[in-house]
Design a protein around this motif. Structure first.
Motif, PDB file in Angstrom:
ATOM      1  N   VAL A   1       0.891  -1.151  -0.305  1.00  0.00           N
ATOM      2  CA  VAL A   1      -0.405   0.352  -0.385  1.00  0.00           C
ATOM      3  C   VAL A   1       0.665   1.590   0.026  1.00  0.00           C
ATOM      4  CG1 VAL A   1      -1.363   1.562   0.938  1.00  0.00           C
ATOM      5  CG2 VAL A   1      -2.295  -1.451   1.279  1.00  0.00           C
ATOM      6  N   GLY A   2       2.119   1.129   0.243  1.00  0.00           N
ATOM      7  CA  GLY A   2       3.110   2.455   0.445  1.00  0.00           C
ATOM      8  C   GLY A   2       3.226   2.284  -0.921  1.00  0.00           C
ATOM      9  N   VAL A   3       3.317   1.980  -1.628  1.00  0.00           N
ATOM     10  CA  VAL A   3       3.909   2.105  -3.188  1.00  0.00           C
ATOM     11  C   VAL A   3       2.724   3.411  -3.475  1.00  0.00           C
ATOM     12  CG1 VAL A   3       4.299   0.904  -5.836  1.00  0.00           C
ATOM     13  CG2 VAL A   3       5.251   0.372  -3.670  1.00  0.00           C
ATOM     14  N   CYS A   4       1.449   2.759  -3.384  1.00  0.00           N
ATOM     15  CA  CYS A   4       0.283   4.061  -4.298  1.00  0.00           C
ATOM     16  C   CYS A   4       0.538   5.420  -3.521  1.00  0.00           C
ATOM     17  CB  CYS A   4      -1.110   3.265  -4.161  1.00  0.00           C
ATOM     18  SG  CYS A   4      -1.200   1.307  -4.510  1.00  0.00           S
TER      19      CYS A   4
ATOM     20  N   ASP B   1       4.368   6.506  -3.748  1.00  0.00           N
ATOM     21  CA  ASP B   1       5.170   6.321  -5.279  1.00  0.00           C
ATOM     22  C   ASP B   1       4.302   6.607  -6.871  1.00  0.00           C
ATOM     23  OD1 ASP B   1       7.530   5.788  -3.806  1.00  0.00           O
ATOM     24  OD2 ASP B   1       7.171   3.983  -4.139  1.00  0.00           O
ATOM     25  N   CYS B   2       2.902   6.349  -6.284  1.00  0.00           N
ATOM     26  CA  CYS B   2       1.643   6.779  -7.296  1.00  0.00           C
ATOM     27  C   CYS B   2       1.634   8.296  -7.414  1.00  0.00           C
ATOM     28  CB  CYS B   2       1.267   5.130  -7.473  1.00  0.00           C
ATOM     29  SG  CYS B   2       0.608   5.780  -9.012  1.00  0.00           S
ATOM     30  N   ALA B   3       1.579   8.571  -8.237  1.00  0.00           N
ATOM     31  CA  ALA B   3       1.408  10.661  -8.309  1.00  0.00           C
ATOM     32  C   ALA B   3       0.445  10.374  -8.952  1.00  0.00           C
ATOM     33  CB  ALA B   3       2.467  10.890  -8.738  1.00  0.00           C
TER      34      ALA B   3
ATOM     35  N   SER C   1      -3.457   6.997   0.289  1.00  0.00           N
ATOM     36  CA  SER C   1      -3.406   5.727   0.460  1.00  0.00           C
ATOM     37  C   SER C   1      -4.974   4.689  -0.987  1.00  0.00           C
ATOM     38  CB  SER C   1      -3.889   4.851   1.572  1.00  0.00           C
ATOM     39  OG  SER C   1      -5.266   5.030   2.060  1.00  0.00           O
ATOM     40  N   VAL C   2      -4.324   4.170  -1.494  1.00  0.00           N
ATOM     41  CA  VAL C   2      -5.626   3.642  -2.214  1.00  0.00           C
ATOM     42  C   VAL C   2      -6.023   1.933  -1.903  1.00  0.00           C
ATOM     43  CG1 VAL C   2      -5.864   2.558  -4.655  1.00  0.00           C
ATOM     44  CG2 VAL C   2      -4.093   4.602  -4.582  1.00  0.00           C
TER      45      VAL C   2
END
Length: 99
Positions: free
Chosen positions: A31-34, A37-39, A59-60
């Motif tokens: 979830v941390g990547v979303c 890192d994901c703008a 978060s997503v």
């Protein structure tokens, strides 16, 4: 030629989805990547079944119930490789009904 209005919600309502309780076929790996890192969080507005939701903290959240198994999320997430995706087990997932 006559124009016909199509209500997407009504068409999607005709489909049936059998949930495989405890075994989602799509998982967010980290979830941390979303969150970090994901703008653009494109999965939240491209998924035709609205399975992805952007939360207030960035978060997503993913809820696979009703997933159309189209693979749009897999294509969008190729930069981050942050999804585990497989077809649902036999007898589960989407059942398309036309008519």
């Amino acid at each position: 030629m006559k124009t016909v209005d199509v209500n997407i919600e009504e068409k999607l309502f005709q489909n049936r989805y059998r949930v495989d309780i405890g075994r989602p076929h799509v998982l967010i790996k980290n979830v941390g990547v979303c969150t970090n890192d994901c703008a653009d969080k494109s999965c939240t507005f491209v998924c035709p079944a609205s399975c992805y939701r952007k939360e207030n903290n960035g978060s997503v959240t993913l809820i696979t119930d009703g997933c159309l198994e189209c693979g749009s999320c897999r294509i969008l997430c190729t930069e981050h490789h942050n999804l585990e995706w497989a077809y649902p087990r036999g007898g589960h997932g989407i059942l398309f009904k036309f008519g």
